[in-house]
Design a protein around this motif. Structure first.
Motif, PDB file in Angstrom:
ATOM      1  N   THR A 228      -7.677  21.875 -15.808  1.00 31.43           N
ATOM      2  CA  THR A 228      -8.638  23.259 -15.693  1.00 31.43           C
ATOM      3  C   THR A 228      -8.510  23.975 -17.021  1.00 31.43           C
ATOM      4  O   THR A 228      -9.364  25.030 -16.992  1.00 31.43           O
TER       5      THR A 228
ATOM      6  N   ASP B 202     -13.846  24.260 -14.185  1.00 34.05           N
ATOM      7  CA  ASP B 202     -14.075  24.504 -12.743  1.00 34.05           C
ATOM      8  C   ASP B 202     -14.783  23.312 -11.990  1.00 34.05           C
ATOM      9  O   ASP B 202     -14.805  23.181 -10.678  1.00 34.05           O
TER      10      ASP B 202
ATOM     11  N   HIS C   9     -14.964  27.593  -9.285  1.00 35.57           N
ATOM     12  CA  HIS C   9     -15.178  28.911  -9.927  1.00 35.57           C
ATOM     13  C   HIS C   9     -14.952  30.108  -8.806  1.00 35.57           C
ATOM     14  O   HIS C   9     -15.374  29.886  -7.722  1.00 35.57           O
TER      15      HIS C   9
ATOM     16  N   LYS D 241      -6.257  27.423  -8.068  1.00 37.61           N
ATOM     17  CA  LYS D 241      -7.706  26.557  -8.345  1.00 37.61           C
ATOM     18  C   LYS D 241      -7.308  25.334  -7.267  1.00 37.61           C
ATOM     19  O   LYS D 241      -8.521  24.960  -6.777  1.00 37.61           O
TER      20      LYS D 241
END
Length: 371
Positions: free
Chosen positions: A221, A245, A282, A270
């Motif tokens: 990421t 993302d 995102h 995430k």
């Protein structure tokens, strides 16, 4: 013939998009110029700084003010080709002398937020100037002080013109960062994300790694997770995919163009989104589902009170900390769930998958094992 170049830098070059500079880099540039002027009477324009990866960008000064024991510099943020809400914002730093032994003290000026809830990498009550920008500013202050025989004891007040208004378009109010924006950036560089261009660059990265004979690739990421997988597995740059993302883009392309092993590495928050079934990580398109985390925690042994606290946590990091204090391995549970989601997207493709969750400092907080 030399080997084709892959990895993060090649992906960025392939997109044709222009990178920009973070608010942290702008604040560092403004601080550097202001402190230099405070000591010498002259503003360096443009002012150059050194970023964590060695880049040395130069910034033009938009504001110069020198008044006795303080100096103020303003720098206009250039986000490159990224659709960043802070593009064009005027980031100011005011540097004021402090008595010897005071160290470097950070303050939030107008347009910079203050942390009001736990779960962020800063204590409640602190200005929302993240750890890496603080370190960058400290490093530059130290160098300037050494060059001019000064102590480096200063107060740095960072402000952003119209920052409180801009912050309404971010997640800051929801996270309890009130009064303005956060000063962010781990590398100082804004990597531009055009969905189509970046997904195309991911595909190119897989192709280049496969053509070079690499059977183990890693979807990361960001730069911190890249460092983690290099430390864990010794992977070369060409085997690193900057997925940003776009976890789904990596998984769907690897499904059609298999490699023996795929490691997915990223921040805990995430990857908790991937664990919950989101393929676009995102913040504008998916959110950390604390109810989902609470259910995972319950499955991992959390009692009713802890599960409720996780569901009510301010951030994913706060949920992780609550579980760690109670001995519930939420990081591992998220990593396993994220791996299982990845395997479901791969639909039986001959690819072994493992997931590593890290915190903001790059420490491993969850592992799935290979499946």
């Amino acid at each position: 013939m030399s080997e084709a170049k892959g990895g993060r830098s090649a992906q960025l070059k392939h997109t044709g998009l222009r990178p920009g500079w973070t608010t942290g880099a702008c604040a560092t540039a403004a601080t550097t110029a202001a402190y230099t002027a405070l000591l010498t009477g002259d503003f360096p324009d443009p002012v150059s700084i050194t970023l964590p990866k060695g880049q040395t960008p130069a910034f033009a000064l938009a504001v110069e003010e020198l008044d006795g024991e303080r100096a103020t510099v303003g720098v206009v943020k250039d986000a490159g080709d990224d659709p960043d809400v802070t593009h064009g914002a005027l980031v100011r730093a005011t540097v004021r002398r402090l008595p010897p032994g005071s160290g470097v003290v950070f303050r939030a000026g107008p347009g910079v937020g203050t942390v009001t809830r736990p779960g962020l990498p800063l204590d409640v009550g602190e200005p929302a100037i993240n750890p890496m920008p603080r370190q960058m500013m400290r490093d530059h202050i130290e160098r300037i002080a050494a060059d001019h025989g000064a102590t480096g004891d200063v107060e740095v007040t960072v402000s952003v013109d119209h920052g409180e208004e801009i912050a309404r378009s971010t997640w800051n109010p929801r996270l309890g960062i009130l009064g303005g924006l956060s000063i962010l950036g781990t590398t100082g560089v804004v990597v531009p994300y055009s969905c189509s261009a970046w997904i195309d660059s991911i595909r190119r990265g897989v192709d280049v790694a496969r053509a070079a004979g690499h059977t183990h690739v890693a979807g990361c990421t960001g730069s911190t997770s890249e460092k983690t997988v290099v430390a864990e597995y010794g992977l070369p740059e060409i085997a690193l995919l900057d997925m940003g993302d776009f976890a789904g883009a990596v998984l769907k392309y690897v499904r059609r163009h298999p490699v023996d092993r795929l490691t997915v590495c990223g921040g805990f928050a995430k990857l908790s989104k991937l664990a919950a079934g989101h393929l676009d990580l995102h913040s504008a398109r998916s959110q950390v589902d604390k109810g989902f985390l609470a259910e995972l925690a319950r499955q991992g042994g959390a009692d009713t009170a802890l599960a409720a606290a996780v569901a009510d946590a301010n951030t994913g990091l706060a949920a992780l900390q609550l579980c760690a204090a109670a001995g519930v391995p939420l990081g591992d549970l998220v990593a396993v769930a994220a791996r299982d989601q990845a395997l479901s997207v791969l639909r039986g493709a001959p690819v072994a998958v493992d997931v590593i969750c890290i915190d903001r400092a790059g420490a491993v907080v969850g592992r799935s094992g290979v499946h």
